[in-house]
Scaffold this active site. Structure first.
Site, PDB file in Angstrom:
ATOM      1  N   HIS A  81       8.969 -26.192   0.489  1.00 29.72           N
ATOM      2  CA  HIS A  81       8.307 -27.288  -0.220  1.00 29.72           C
ATOM      3  C   HIS A  81       7.159 -26.773  -1.080  1.00 29.72           C
ATOM      4  O   HIS A  81       6.262 -27.521  -1.441  1.00 29.72           O
ATOM      5  CB  HIS A  81       7.813 -28.325   0.797  1.00 29.72           C
ATOM      6  CG  HIS A  81       8.927 -28.839   1.652  1.00 29.72           C
ATOM      7  ND1 HIS A  81       9.656 -29.955   1.330  1.00 29.72           N
ATOM      8  CD2 HIS A  81       9.478 -28.326   2.790  1.00 29.72           C
ATOM      9  CE1 HIS A  81      10.596 -30.132   2.248  1.00 29.72           C
ATOM     10  NE2 HIS A  81      10.515 -29.154   3.137  1.00 29.72           N
ATOM     11  N   GLU A  94       0.824  -1.220   0.000  1.00 28.44           N
ATOM     12  CA  GLU A  94       0.000   0.000   0.000  1.00 28.44           C
ATOM     13  C   GLU A  94       0.851   1.260   0.000  1.00 28.44           C
ATOM     14  O   GLU A  94       0.445   2.299  -0.494  1.00 28.44           O
ATOM     15  CB  GLU A  94      -0.925   0.025   1.226  1.00 28.44           C
ATOM     16  CG  GLU A  94      -2.196  -0.748   1.016  1.00 28.44           C
ATOM     17  CD  GLU A  94      -3.220  -0.539   2.137  1.00 28.44           C
ATOM     18  OE1 GLU A  94      -2.994   0.267   3.055  1.00 28.44           O
ATOM     19  OE2 GLU A  94      -4.248  -1.217   2.096  1.00 28.44           O
ATOM     20  N   LYS A 125     -13.130   1.063  -1.685  1.00 31.73           N
ATOM     21  CA  LYS A 125     -14.074   1.291  -0.580  1.00 31.73           C
ATOM     22  C   LYS A 125     -15.290   2.062  -1.088  1.00 31.73           C
ATOM     23  O   LYS A 125     -16.437   1.721  -0.789  1.00 31.73           O
ATOM     24  CB  LYS A 125     -13.412   2.103   0.539  1.00 31.73           C
ATOM     25  CG  LYS A 125     -12.517   1.308   1.457  1.00 31.73           C
ATOM     26  CD  LYS A 125     -12.104   2.193   2.639  1.00 31.73           C
ATOM     27  CE  LYS A 125     -11.280   1.436   3.651  1.00 31.73           C
ATOM     28  NZ  LYS A 125     -10.946   2.203   4.833  1.00 31.73           N
TER      29      LYS A 125
HETATM   30  O1  PA5 Z   1      -3.555   1.075   5.735  1.00 31.72           O
HETATM   31  C1  PA5 Z   1      -4.659   1.515   5.445  1.00 31.72           C
HETATM   32  O2  PA5 Z   1      -4.880   2.725   5.386  1.00 31.72           O
HETATM   33  C2  PA5 Z   1      -5.817   0.586   5.178  1.00 31.72           C
HETATM   34  O3  PA5 Z   1      -5.424  -0.735   5.053  1.00 31.72           O
HETATM   35  C3  PA5 Z   1      -6.821   0.685   6.318  1.00 31.72           C
HETATM   36  O4  PA5 Z   1      -6.185   0.345   7.511  1.00 31.72           O
HETATM   37  C4  PA5 Z   1      -8.012  -0.227   6.090  1.00 31.72           C
HETATM   38  O5  PA5 Z   1      -8.644   0.086   4.867  1.00 31.72           O
HETATM   39  C5  PA5 Z   1      -9.022  -0.084   7.213  1.00 31.72           C
HETATM   40  O6  PA5 Z   1      -9.396   1.249   7.329  1.00 31.72           O
HETATM   41  P1  PA5 Z   1     -10.085   1.800   8.632  1.00 31.72           P
HETATM   42  O7  PA5 Z   1      -9.106   1.696   9.743  1.00 31.72           O
HETATM   43  O8  PA5 Z   1     -10.449   3.200   8.304  1.00 31.72           O
HETATM   44  O9  PA5 Z   1     -11.284   0.931   8.886  1.00 31.72           O
END
Ligand code: PA5
Length: 462
Positions: free
Chosen positions: A323, A294, A436
């Protein structure tokens, strides 16, 4: 301290075609790295820089409130159920799996020292969710709902189901079974928490989900199951001090970031495999995958050029994946960097009995499982090197809070430095937000009607 051995990415060891000249590159990039580290440390307190995670090791107040709440509720619940996804789940899962005695949930209450079992619900599968809710006595369960935005569909739908069951079972007192971790001001979970009177913890401003493990997001669930959060904090602080060193030759996070960047951009090694040789570290690889993916997978650079960069992270587990994946890593495309994590001292020394000496497995008798896993890690390292595959070994002394604090913080700094080298915004996630928003539209959220129509058209056409 954690050690990093990167000899096996050098031209001397794996040759010109696949390796890099480490010494020369450290010299070439010494000023670039110096400026990046200095700049991260200068900017970390400034609002809007998304670098507040660099201060989490020093947040005494949160640490105090987390420990106080954990001691207040100790002995009151049989289970802890954590609701969250992505950055709101992976850090806690990684550290709980590493730091709790293995098979924690199968231990008796006495063996757990009176601390609750722990369950992370980080997906929305109707079958597994139904099974979990049928299995857990929710009236004896503390539910920690974690979401920074406060409205993630997966987490909030789980929460809505759990809240309904709890309210049916406990009436108005249901609220004492809920603790919410969310933004201090904005978001639907904050609003609901205030209306309903839940205990809350704050995810600080400028801390993104994947960098939030050392905030209440990770620390609260860990403290609730009796993990020594102070030792984690000590590990972060010591690593932070070490990584403030602007000299690349003294800074392992900078070294690993630069090596990954150069092997990707100069040698086409755009896949980073993280392969701990410890089952307890299995979920550290999951956490790392999200952090690396990310943070570094971006379409534009900071100057607005379309770049579509980002090394692909892959999780593996030693010795199991020898493996499964190692055939590919040895003989398939030479496009990967394999990062091993080695543990010097396991908590246990497990002997293999001297039996079947008259057979081909007799050689194992009298050795230990510790020797075997280390021999497997060594042999995989040598065989990858023989095939000229770049590999790096990170060694930690023990799987404990202190070393895990160091390890995860090192990966965070490594990621921030790599992002600067790629010249991208490490801390946004427009690709996640888009998915989202599409979900909100398809599920009928107000304000998303326009996208819903467009999406239905596209889905029908596919
Ligand atoms: O790293 C990130 O920003 C995302 O993976 C969020 O943690 C994930 O989408 C969950 O979001 P939230 O904490 O707003 O529910």
């Amino acid at each position: 301290m954690i050690q990093l051995n990167c000899k096996n990415v050098s031209t001397e060891v794996i040759g010109e075609e696949h390796g890099i000249n480490i010494d020369a590159e450290f010299d070439n990039y010494k000023d670039v790295i110096k400026n990046i580290i200095a700049s991260l440390n200068q900017r970390k307190d400034k609002p809007g820089q998304w670098l507040q995670w660099m201060n989490l090791g020093y947040n005494e107040e949160t640490l105090w409130y987390v420990k106080e709440y954990a001691s207040m509720v100790q002995g009151r619940f049989e289970n802890l159920l954590v609701l969250g996804i992505g950055g709101s789940a992976l850090g806690g899962m990684a550290l709980a799996e590493a730091l709790l005695p293995p098979y924690w949930n199968f231990l008796s209450e006495d063996e757990r020292g009176g601390y609750p079992r722990i369950f992370f619900l980080d997906n929305i599968d109707p079958d597994s969710m139904t099974a979990l809710f049928n299995m857990l006595d929710l009236s004896k369960t503390l539910v920690n709902v974690i979401t920074k935005s406060g409205d993630t569909a997966e987490t909030m739908s789980q929460f809505m189901i759990v809240k309904n069951i709890l309210e049916k079972e406990l009436g108005d007192n249901y609220r004492y079974n809920i603790v919410a971790t969310t933004d201090k001001k904005v978001g639907i979970l904050r609003q609901i928490s205030e209306q309903e009177g839940y205990k809350t913890f704050v995810i600080p401003d400028d801390v993104g989900g994947r960098f939030s493990v050392f905030s209440a997001v990770g620390l609260l669930p860990l403290a609730l199951v009796g993990i020594d959060v102070d030792s984690i904090i000590n590990g972060i602080k010591d690593m932070d001090l070490a990584l403030k060193n602007t000299d690349i030759r003294e800074n392992i996070a900078a070294q690993n970031a630069l090596i990954h960047y150069l092997l990707d951009t100069k040698k086409g090694k755009n896949i980073s495999v993280l392969m701990p040789y410890s089952s307890r570290l299995k979920f550290v690889a999951d956490w790392f995958v999200q952090l690396w993916a990310e943070s570094l997978g971006k379409d534009n650079d900071k100057d607005g050029n379309s770049v579509n960069v980002g090394p692909t992270p892959v999780k593996a587990l030693g010795a199991t994946d020898q493996h499964s994946q190692i055939q590919l890593y040895n003989e398939g495309p030479n496009d990967k960097i394999i990062n091993f994590i080695r543990v010097k001292d396991f908590d246990n020394n497990l002997e293999i009995p001297k039996i079947f000496e008259y057979t081909g497995i007799g050689y194992l008798g009298g050795k230990t499982i510790n020797q075997l896993i280390n021999a497997e890690a060594d042999s995989t390292k040598v065989s990858l090197t023989d095939y000229s595959r770049p590999n790096i070994t990170i060694t930690i002394d023990k799987v404990d809070g202190y070393h895990l604090g160091q390890l995860l913080y090192m990966f965070e700094i490594q990621t921030a430095i790599a992002g600067e080298l790629y010249n991208i915004n490490t801390f946004n996630q427009p690709g996640v937000e888009q998915a989202k928003n599409y979900t909100y539209a398809l599920m009928g959220r107000a304000g998303y009607e326009g996208s819903a129509e467009m999406l239905r058209g596209k889905i029908a056409a596919l």
